[in-house]
Write an enzyme that holds these catalytic residues in place. Sequence first.
Site, PDB file in Angstrom:
ATOM      1  N   TRP A 325      -5.585 -38.804 -19.047  1.00 36.51           N
ATOM      2  CA  TRP A 325      -5.834 -38.993 -20.477  1.00 36.51           C
ATOM      3  C   TRP A 325      -7.166 -38.378 -20.874  1.00 36.51           C
ATOM      4  O   TRP A 325      -7.327 -37.849 -21.986  1.00 36.51           O
ATOM      5  CB  TRP A 325      -5.827 -40.485 -20.809  1.00 36.51           C
ATOM      6  CG  TRP A 325      -6.193 -40.815 -22.234  1.00 36.51           C
ATOM      7  CD1 TRP A 325      -5.334 -40.941 -23.292  1.00 36.51           C
ATOM      8  CD2 TRP A 325      -7.497 -41.063 -22.759  1.00 36.51           C
ATOM      9  NE1 TRP A 325      -6.032 -41.259 -24.438  1.00 36.51           N
ATOM     10  CE2 TRP A 325      -7.366 -41.337 -24.132  1.00 36.51           C
ATOM     11  CE3 TRP A 325      -8.772 -41.095 -22.189  1.00 36.51           C
ATOM     12  CZ2 TRP A 325      -8.455 -41.624 -24.954  1.00 36.51           C
ATOM     13  CZ3 TRP A 325      -9.872 -41.372 -23.000  1.00 36.51           C
ATOM     14  CH2 TRP A 325      -9.705 -41.638 -24.363  1.00 36.51           C
ATOM     15  N   HIS A 326      -8.135 -38.411 -19.956  1.00 37.01           N
ATOM     16  CA  HIS A 326      -9.474 -37.926 -20.283  1.00 37.01           C
ATOM     17  C   HIS A 326      -9.550 -36.415 -20.419  1.00 37.01           C
ATOM     18  O   HIS A 326     -10.430 -35.911 -21.123  1.00 37.01           O
ATOM     19  CB  HIS A 326     -10.477 -38.399 -19.221  1.00 37.01           C
ATOM     20  CG  HIS A 326     -10.858 -39.840 -19.357  1.00 37.01           C
ATOM     21  ND1 HIS A 326     -10.065 -40.857 -18.877  1.00 37.01           N
ATOM     22  CD2 HIS A 326     -11.934 -40.434 -19.937  1.00 37.01           C
ATOM     23  CE1 HIS A 326     -10.650 -42.024 -19.147  1.00 37.01           C
ATOM     24  NE2 HIS A 326     -11.772 -41.789 -19.793  1.00 37.01           N
ATOM     25  N   GLY A 327      -8.698 -35.687 -19.767  1.00 35.67           N
ATOM     26  CA  GLY A 327      -8.782 -34.246 -19.908  1.00 35.67           C
ATOM     27  C   GLY A 327      -7.807 -33.497 -19.025  1.00 35.67           C
ATOM     28  O   GLY A 327      -7.276 -34.031 -18.050  1.00 35.67           O
ATOM     29  N   PHE A 483     -12.378 -35.600 -25.587  1.00 33.18           N
ATOM     30  CA  PHE A 483     -11.193 -36.245 -25.053  1.00 33.18           C
ATOM     31  C   PHE A 483     -10.265 -36.701 -26.170  1.00 33.18           C
ATOM     32  O   PHE A 483      -9.156 -37.081 -25.935  1.00 33.18           O
ATOM     33  CB  PHE A 483     -11.570 -37.441 -24.187  1.00 33.18           C
ATOM     34  CG  PHE A 483     -12.524 -37.073 -23.061  1.00 33.18           C
ATOM     35  CD1 PHE A 483     -12.352 -35.915 -22.341  1.00 33.18           C
ATOM     36  CD2 PHE A 483     -13.598 -37.884 -22.762  1.00 33.18           C
ATOM     37  CE1 PHE A 483     -13.214 -35.569 -21.314  1.00 33.18           C
ATOM     38  CE2 PHE A 483     -14.465 -37.568 -21.733  1.00 33.18           C
ATOM     39  CZ  PHE A 483     -14.282 -36.399 -21.022  1.00 33.18           C
TER      40      PHE A 483
END
Length: 483
Positions: A325-327, A483
């Site tokens: 989800w962060h990247g 993000f």
Amino acid sequence: MLFNSIDFAIFLPIVFILYWSISNKNLKWQNSLIVLASYLFYGWWDWRFLSLILFSTLVDYTVGRLLKIEENQTKRKVLLWISLIVNLGFLGFFKYYNFFLDNFISAFSFFGTQINVSSLNIILPVGISFYTFQTMSYTIDVYKRKLEPTTDFIAFSAFVSFFPQLVAGPIERATNLLPQFFKKRTFNYSEAVDGMRQILWGLFKKIVIADNCARFADVIFNNSADYSGSTLILGAVLFSFQIYGDFSGYSDIAIGTSRLFGFNLMQNFNFPYFSRDIAEFWRRWHISLSTWFRDYLYIPLGGSRGGMGMKIRNTFIIFIVSGFWHGANWTFIAWGALNAIFFLPLLLTKNNRNNIKPVAEGKTFPNLKELSSMLITFGLIVFAWIFFRANNIEHAISYISGILSPSLFSIPEFEGRGHSIVVILLLVIFVLIEWNGREGQYAIANLGHKRIRAIRWSYYALIIFAIGMFMPSVESPFIYFQF
């Protein structure tokens, strides 16, 4: 528009005055003003991406209305999937398209087949990971009949685009935030003062702590091959405080700003670096995301109801998805998997719920066991952050290899080392303030209640002086905007 910018310092008072003067008597006007202010706030970066928010709002509002009148379960599932596909489709295209394309090409190249497909120059819309998850929570809760769908499009638009938490959270649940747009809001002086106090502390975290740590963390990480093991450890520690000060600082400003307008957002950080194990850390770090994945992914997968094999599987899924989800980078997936590995012993020994209350609750100092547990946990967290900060997996591995070299026991040497002593002293003061206020909603939450006015305002003056002293000439964006 950055919270730490002159633009926002002008924008916020204007919206505040309009909100409580012109629209004070009319709930519809208040909500309409929030929508207009939020679209202006977001459009300040790139007005073209306003269409994404508007389209997502229209889709989920319409799906919610249809779910209310539809009783056929198959059709209800179709409606739910329309919402999920639209929101995740936007997120997947803008954030992960090139990642999947590059890895697809690399996979075929590994087997000797060359594919000529060009990647796209895609600009990532600010905060897309946050507002898509927020709108999906609404549709999912309506589908599960946990929430009554709204028929007020203005209120729903305000919920989706609410500017304090639009671009970096907290990721609010519709069950918490949406009903607040239907309640009469009147100005509360004590709530506003507390909101301003939290904004002040958030700015201190961002400008004084995070931005100063970033100066040295960036130099060390970007030139890691040139530095000793001891310097690399210092760089990892500084980045750990950078990302905490940056992200929790944003959350404090968002929550404090919301309180100025009569809204209460959920606590997003609860002094995570005072955790005694990794499980406690994840109950205290980015709480809105952790609980979102728990409720909408972990529990639907079976949660902890099955055997140990299912628990381990679900744990790895939740951490790896959280990392992704962060990247769009393998480093984030590695970071998530590493946290799952750290969590695994607690799960296997059923000790993942041991530390629920604040450390050394009601005491001035921790005991030896608590202190050692916090230091070990912090060490694991810092190690994992190396993967989060590294440019790629190879960079992370070389960084760790550099730490494990004989130079680990040397004195750190890097450009600007003299000024770093000032930063370290600031960190010591910061940690002491956080420790003193660890049982509150934020570190200086009780400052206004336990001190006489002269001493209290002296503290505020010192914080404001520090912010002014370290204010950079050019505002630095918040880390989680990417993000």
